[in-house]
Each structure stands twice: as C-alpha cells, then as structure tokens.
Design a protein around this motif. Structure first.
Motif, PDB file in Angstrom:
ATOM      1  N   ILE A  34       0.810  -1.254  -0.071  1.00 51.81           N
ATOM      2  CA  ILE A  34       0.009  -0.069   0.185  1.00 51.81           C
ATOM      3  C   ILE A  34       0.876   1.272  -0.144  1.00 51.81           C
ATOM      4  O   ILE A  34       0.453   2.221  -0.744  1.00 51.81           O
ATOM      5  CB  ILE A  34      -1.072   0.062   1.174  1.00 51.81           C
ATOM      6  CG1 ILE A  34      -1.958  -1.091   1.227  1.00 51.81           C
ATOM      7  CG2 ILE A  34      -1.697   1.300   1.446  1.00 51.81           C
ATOM      8  CD1 ILE A  34      -2.865  -1.390   2.531  1.00 51.81           C
ATOM      9  N   ILE A  35       2.105   1.335   0.781  1.00 50.50           N
ATOM     10  CA  ILE A  35       2.720   2.305   1.067  1.00 50.50           C
ATOM     11  C   ILE A  35       4.274   2.006   0.680  1.00 50.50           C
ATOM     12  O   ILE A  35       4.881   1.364   1.489  1.00 50.50           O
ATOM     13  CB  ILE A  35       2.525   3.170   2.229  1.00 50.50           C
ATOM     14  CG1 ILE A  35       1.214   3.656   2.528  1.00 50.50           C
ATOM     15  CG2 ILE A  35       3.568   4.376   2.457  1.00 50.50           C
ATOM     16  CD1 ILE A  35       0.790   5.113   1.580  1.00 50.50           C
ATOM     17  N   TYR A  36       4.541   2.428  -0.343  1.00 54.55           N
ATOM     18  CA  TYR A  36       6.110   2.264  -0.677  1.00 54.55           C
ATOM     19  C   TYR A  36       6.984   3.359  -0.018  1.00 54.55           C
ATOM     20  O   TYR A  36       7.980   3.054   0.703  1.00 54.55           O
ATOM     21  CB  TYR A  36       6.254   2.194  -2.260  1.00 54.55           C
ATOM     22  CG  TYR A  36       8.004   2.084  -2.485  1.00 54.55           C
ATOM     23  CD1 TYR A  36       8.658   0.965  -2.164  1.00 54.55           C
ATOM     24  CD2 TYR A  36       8.711   3.065  -3.071  1.00 54.55           C
ATOM     25  CE1 TYR A  36      10.064   0.754  -2.349  1.00 54.55           C
ATOM     26  CE2 TYR A  36       9.872   3.101  -3.463  1.00 54.55           C
ATOM     27  CZ  TYR A  36      10.583   1.800  -3.046  1.00 54.55           C
ATOM     28  OH  TYR A  36      11.860   1.764  -3.359  1.00 54.55           O
ATOM     29  N   TYR A  37       6.295   4.568  -0.029  1.00 54.32           N
ATOM     30  CA  TYR A  37       6.921   5.792   0.809  1.00 54.32           C
ATOM     31  C   TYR A  37       5.820   6.753   0.973  1.00 54.32           C
ATOM     32  O   TYR A  37       4.989   7.091   0.128  1.00 54.32           O
ATOM     33  CB  TYR A  37       8.259   6.192   0.302  1.00 54.32           C
ATOM     34  CG  TYR A  37       8.320   7.034  -1.062  1.00 54.32           C
ATOM     35  CD1 TYR A  37       7.683   8.290  -1.390  1.00 54.32           C
ATOM     36  CD2 TYR A  37       8.858   6.479  -2.079  1.00 54.32           C
ATOM     37  CE1 TYR A  37       7.451   8.822  -2.451  1.00 54.32           C
ATOM     38  CE2 TYR A  37       8.901   7.107  -3.335  1.00 54.32           C
ATOM     39  CZ  TYR A  37       8.326   8.301  -3.468  1.00 54.32           C
ATOM     40  OH  TYR A  37       8.448   9.073  -4.691  1.00 54.32           O
ATOM     41  N   GLY A  38       5.725   7.335   1.979  1.00 53.90           N
ATOM     42  CA  GLY A  38       5.102   8.457   2.317  1.00 53.90           C
ATOM     43  C   GLY A  38       4.427   8.261   3.627  1.00 53.90           C
ATOM     44  O   GLY A  38       4.372   7.079   4.113  1.00 53.90           O
ATOM     45  N   ALA A  39       3.565   9.278   4.085  1.00 55.52           N
ATOM     46  CA  ALA A  39       2.739   9.090   5.217  1.00 55.52           C
ATOM     47  C   ALA A  39       1.763   7.832   5.257  1.00 55.52           C
ATOM     48  O   ALA A  39       1.205   7.900   4.138  1.00 55.52           O
ATOM     49  CB  ALA A  39       2.189  10.355   5.823  1.00 55.52           C
ATOM     50  N   PRO A  40       1.402   7.047   6.384  1.00 58.01           N
ATOM     51  CA  PRO A  40       0.443   6.194   6.371  1.00 58.01           C
ATOM     52  C   PRO A  40      -0.779   6.668   5.881  1.00 58.01           C
ATOM     53  O   PRO A  40      -1.157   7.836   6.116  1.00 58.01           O
ATOM     54  CB  PRO A  40       0.519   5.749   8.014  1.00 58.01           C
ATOM     55  CG  PRO A  40       1.916   6.142   8.378  1.00 58.01           C
ATOM     56  CD  PRO A  40       2.210   7.367   7.506  1.00 58.01           C
ATOM     57  N   LEU A  41      -1.612   5.779   5.142  1.00 62.75           N
ATOM     58  CA  LEU A  41      -2.994   6.195   4.935  1.00 62.75           C
ATOM     59  C   LEU A  41      -4.031   6.455   6.126  1.00 62.75           C
ATOM     60  O   LEU A  41      -3.892   5.540   7.013  1.00 62.75           O
ATOM     61  CB  LEU A  41      -3.547   5.249   3.938  1.00 62.75           C
ATOM     62  CG  LEU A  41      -2.723   5.131   2.219  1.00 62.75           C
ATOM     63  CD1 LEU A  41      -3.234   4.089   1.734  1.00 62.75           C
ATOM     64  CD2 LEU A  41      -3.178   6.496   1.625  1.00 62.75           C
ATOM     65  N   PRO A  42      -4.802   7.521   5.944  1.00 57.96           N
ATOM     66  CA  PRO A  42      -6.027   7.386   7.154  1.00 57.96           C
ATOM     67  C   PRO A  42      -6.655   6.495   7.101  1.00 57.96           C
ATOM     68  O   PRO A  42      -6.923   5.754   6.084  1.00 57.96           O
ATOM     69  CB  PRO A  42      -6.579   8.877   6.785  1.00 57.96           C
ATOM     70  CG  PRO A  42      -6.410   8.913   5.645  1.00 57.96           C
ATOM     71  CD  PRO A  42      -5.062   8.663   4.952  1.00 57.96           C
ATOM     72  N   ASP A  43      -7.545   6.164   8.275  1.00 61.06           N
ATOM     73  CA  ASP A  43      -8.557   5.263   8.333  1.00 61.06           C
ATOM     74  C   ASP A  43      -9.586   5.367   7.327  1.00 61.06           C
ATOM     75  O   ASP A  43     -10.123   4.259   6.802  1.00 61.06           O
ATOM     76  CB  ASP A  43      -9.111   5.159   9.750  1.00 61.06           C
ATOM     77  CG  ASP A  43      -9.712   3.869  10.066  1.00 61.06           C
ATOM     78  OD1 ASP A  43      -9.448   2.791   9.706  1.00 61.06           O
ATOM     79  OD2 ASP A  43     -10.936   4.025  10.355  1.00 61.06           O
TER      80      ASP A  43
END
Length: 334
Positions: A309-318
């Motif tokens: 889901i995330i290779y880089y960047g801030a975690p996705l919100p709920d």
C-alpha cells in the motif's frame, strides 16, 4: 479439437475489451463538483443534458471521460468500457447474458452509440459499447500537436486523461473472477491474505497496470451497494501533484492523503475528496507498463500488505479503507 477451440475463445476474450471509456459519478452539489473539475483540474465541459454534465481531459480522445450527474448523494453512476470491435462487443454481450448479470441494451447517450448494461456481483453498474464520438475541438482549442485532440487548458493544473476506477467490494475474488471470465480482464497484481482470500486486485485490458481495481470494503458488512472508492486521472509528471496540492489547499479542498507512492503499481499519487463527496485520485506517475505476453500476476502476501500500500509517504488514514460513496450508515466490519 474442443480444447483448441476453447483456448482460441479465451484468447479472443483477452483482447475483446479495449479500454476504459468513461465514468459517471453522482453529486448532491453539482455546481461545486463542476468547479472542482473545471477550475482546479482544468477539465473541459463538452455538453449538458438534463441533470448531467459531460467533461473531458485534454488528452482524452473521446467526447467525454467523465459524466457528472446530480443526485441526492455522491456515488458511482456507471463505468463504461469500449470493445475493440463490433464483433468483440457481440461476443462479450453473449457471455454477459450467460452470466445472468446483463440488464440489456440502451440506445446510447451523448458521445456514444448503443451500449449493453450489466452489473458486477457487488452491483456496480457498468456498460460495454463500441460506437463512440471522437472529440472535435472548436477553433479556439485546436492545438499545433496533430496527435493531441486539443490545447492544454490554461486554468488550474490540467489532468491529461482518465486512468482507472477503483471499486469497493464485499468479495474481491468473486468480482475479480467475474471481470476476468465475462470480459477477459487480466490480473496484474493482488494482495492475498494467509487464508487465501484477496484484500485487493488490480486488473487491466491494456499495458496499463490497471484500469480497474477492486478493494475489500472495510466500511460496511452490507453487500451489493455498488460503492465507489475512487476515479483516477493522470498527469504523468510528479511536480504537478505538488502544484495541485498548493492550489487545493488555497481553495479549501480536502487532501485525504499524499503525495505518496504505492508498492502496488508503483504509482506516485494523491487522494482528494471533491466537494460532492467522491474520492478522486491524481496520478503523478503511472508506474510501469506491461508488454510481456506471458506476464505472471504479482502477489503480495498478508505480511507485505503495508509495503504494497505504501512504498513511501505518510500512512494512509482510516478513512481511506472505510469511506466510499455512497457513504453508509450501517454497522461496520470489526
């Protein structure tokens, strides 16, 4: 002989659907939604009819790629696929009829001819067609580039073309198999839990990693709601995401997540909630293309989900995992 005929039939099926033609979305605030697409994303209004407005990106070749229709709540109107030929359309319609999901023919709409309507197992409305109207730019929009349908608009940060649609599903595998069996979609990547069930699947009929994504709906236990996760438009240049992020912030439009890079598809992207409530994804980079005829689907395991889901960047919100349109007010999954 029978096996050879079956193999040939399956090969034909793989090439019968050519591309994503357009998507219709619903909005309770059409003026604000149109402002978002026209003034911020630089899309062109082509025509209006009834409660619907037809829009296009400047590198879309057809009459429109987005239909915006007024309704009481946001959500998906329908997804439209173009067949490769009239014979291909007839073949796909026969399989759709055999599947039991076919709803029948409509005469057409602005920008295209007769279309066969059907639904996915989760009740997402779709259609398949062949006859389309190609965009003819007025004199003021004619570009010096003979291989592009119109000038680059000089407002907002103009998106170049529609890219894909992502649909929320109560059963990813069921919907994935349906699109592969009835329409010949190719599985490109998927995330598989330890019990064998799929969290998400990314499918295409072209060299793109996906024109269609299916995500497990974590926002509701109810089935058959036909919920939309997002519609995506393509820039091709990562800088445009930063330019757009500033424009959105200055105009009070919610950026849900990003810019970030997914592991699945390698896409550099950003997620935005347009004023009507629908999620829109902007692609700053389309990731990779697939030309290998013997491509084997990429499988991400349950333990690899976070990286997928995330290779880089801030975690996705709920909200990314639970919010879709139409929004639902029913017990959510635990």
């Amino acid at each position: 002989m029978e096996n050879e005929l079956k193999r040939m039939e399956n090969e034909l099926k793989r090439f019968d659907v050519a591309q994503l033609a357009h998507v219709e979305i619903f909005t309770p605030v059409p003026d604000k939604t149109l402002w978002f697409f026209k003034e911020l994303l630089g899309m062109t209004e082509v025509e209006r009819e009834g409660q619907s407005v037809y829009l296009r990106s400047y590198e879309d070749f057809y009459h429109h790629s987005l239909k915006v229709t007024e309704r009481n709540e946001p959500g998906l109107g329908h997804v439209s696929w173009r067949a490769r030929s009239k014979n291909a359309l007839e073949r796909r319609v026969k399989d759709l009829e055999r599947s039991g999901a076919g709803k029948g023919w409509i005469e057409g709409d602005l920008g295209h001819g007769a279309a066969y309507q059907f639904t996915t197992p989760d009740n997402h409305a779709m259609e398949i067609l062949y006859d389309v109207e190609y965009y003819k730019a007025p004199e003021s929009e004619i570009t010096l580039l003979k291989n592009r349908p119109q000038k680059r608009p000089n407002k907002g940060i103009p998106v170049r073309r529609i890219d894909h649609v992502n649909l929320l599903s109560s059963d990813v595998t069921l919907n994935k198999n349906y699109m592969m069996d009835a329409l010949g979609f190719n599985l490109r990547e998927h995330v598989v839990k330890n019990d064998g069930s799929e969290i998400g699947a990314w499918l295409s009929v072209s060299p793109l990693v996906h024109e269609l994504a299916l995500m497990g709906d974590q926002g509701t236990a109810e089935k058959g709601l036909g919920r939309l996760h997002h519609v995506a438009f393509w820039y091709g240049f990562p800088q445009h995401l930063d330019d757009l992020a500033e424009l959105l912030t200055e105009n009070g439009v919610e950026i849900e997540a990003g810019p970030l890079k997914h592991g699945v598809s390698q896409a550099l992207c950003m997620y935005v909630i347009e004023p009507g409530g629908n999620r829109i994804e902007l692609f700053g980079d389309s990731g990779y293309l697939i030309f290998d005829p013997d491509w084997k689907p990429v499988t991400w395991t349950q333990e690899e989900t976070e990286r997928a889901i995330i290779y880089y960047g801030a975690p996705l919100p709920d909200s990314y995992f639970k919010y879709g349109t139409p929004n639902v007010k029913v017990p959510v999954l635990k």
